[in-house]
Design an enzyme around this catalytic site. Structure first.
Site, PDB file in Angstrom:
ATOM      1  N   SER A 107       0.839  -1.202   0.000  1.00  0.00           N
ATOM      2  CA  SER A 107       0.000   0.000   0.000  1.00  0.00           C
ATOM      3  C   SER A 107       0.872   1.249   0.000  1.00  0.00           C
ATOM      4  O   SER A 107       2.096   1.172   0.190  1.00  0.00           O
ATOM      5  CB  SER A 107      -0.920   0.025   1.234  1.00  0.00           C
ATOM      6  N   LYS A 118       5.101   1.178   9.636  1.00  0.00           N
ATOM      7  CA  LYS A 118       4.890   2.600   9.908  1.00  0.00           C
ATOM      8  C   LYS A 118       6.154   3.181  10.523  1.00  0.00           C
ATOM      9  O   LYS A 118       7.132   2.483  10.770  1.00  0.00           O
ATOM     10  CB  LYS A 118       3.712   2.823  10.871  1.00  0.00           C
ATOM     11  N   SER A 151       0.809   3.833   2.131  1.00  0.00           N
ATOM     12  CA  SER A 151       0.737   4.590   3.387  1.00  0.00           C
ATOM     13  C   SER A 151       2.074   5.171   3.825  1.00  0.00           C
ATOM     14  O   SER A 151       2.117   6.066   4.661  1.00  0.00           O
ATOM     15  CB  SER A 151       0.185   3.696   4.505  1.00  0.00           C
ATOM     16  N   SER A 210      -3.099   6.971   5.539  1.00  0.00           N
ATOM     17  CA  SER A 210      -2.456   5.987   6.408  1.00  0.00           C
ATOM     18  C   SER A 210      -3.353   5.664   7.587  1.00  0.00           C
ATOM     19  O   SER A 210      -3.757   6.557   8.342  1.00  0.00           O
ATOM     20  CB  SER A 210      -1.114   6.527   6.925  1.00  0.00           C
TER      21      SER A 210
END
Length: 251
Positions: free
Chosen positions: A43, A107, A45, A198
């Site tokens: 993804s 993250k 994010s 995100s």
């Protein structure tokens, strides 16, 4: 003088091959469990730090080991076996989603245990102090000849001096203004660099991340293909591989 029949040589060859394969699998398992594990990015994010189609190595030893360091996450022990430093603000980490440990997320660590985190008008505040941010050249993603509209980009610098870039897709985004989050002891607050795209610790789907859920620290992009391409289609590599991203350090 002794001789060996062809049949025996064949059996010996097969046995030797099986042993080599077995030993190779054991070595790969040890490396994956204790040293480095490969992950791919599905993804956007973490744009523009990480792009869809990036393949990276995550160091398992950086923060020690938990049950999530082991294949299939067997409940052999609780907590974390010390083996390295604790996560620091700015580290890019892979962790198991607290609400569903079968899912891996990646993250950036923004808040440490005891920190108070808040976002006001898109700017992150740590313990009441705004994280320094400066305008940076816009991010323009070009994939296979297409050219997307430029996206606002910031250079953020955390209190310890670590800098990185974040994207700002829209003004007054859904999570550009938040409550104050007080990070519990032993937990961490995570955010994606693509701030308006995100799902991270600002949302209940993720929330605070316990130390034992952290799998490791992202270290190196070892392969990368354009979004929509398949890494195993080697005959397309001359056109599908992002050659400039190979062997770049994750910062």
């Amino acid at each position: 003088m002794s001789v060996t029949s062809g049949t025996k040589r064949k059996e010996g060859g097969l046995g030797e091959t099986a042993r080599v394969v077995f030993h190779a699998l054991i070595i790969a398992l040890v490396i994956r469990t204790f040293l480095f594990q490969p992950f791919n990015i599905p993804s956007g994010s973490m744009k523009a730090t990480l792009l869809v189609g990036d393949y990276l190595f995550v160091s398992k030893y950086s923060y020690g080991y938990s049950k999530y360091s082991l294949p299939l996450s067997p409940p052999l022990f609780s907590g974390r076996i010390p083996g390295g430093l604790l996560p620091q603000r700015g580290d890019v980490v892979v962790f198991r989603l607290p609400k569903d440990p079968s899912v891996d997320y990646i993250k950036r660590v923004i808040g440490l245990p005891g920190d108070k985190i808040q976002v006001i008008d898109g700017q992150v505040y740590i313990n009441g102090t705004a994280v320094k941010r400066e305008p940076a050249p816009p991010f323009i993603e070009t994939e296979e000849g297409t050219r997307e509209a430029p996206v606002k980009r910031w250079k953020e610098t955390l209190p310890d001096g670590k800098s990185f870039y974040t994207l700002d897709l829209v003004d007054n985004g859904f999570a550009d203004n938040t409550q104050v989050y007080t990070v519990p002891p032993g937990d961490y607050f995570m955010m994606g660099d693509n701030r308006d795209n995100s799902t991270d610790s600002r949302f209940s789907q993720v929330g605070f991340v316990p130390l034992q859920n952290i799998v490791g620290k992202a270290q190196l992009i070892f392969f990368s293909v354009y979004d929509g391409e398949r890494a195993w289609e080697f005959w397309r590599w001359p056109w599908s591989v992002r050659w400039s991203r190979l062997f770049t350090i994750v910062r």
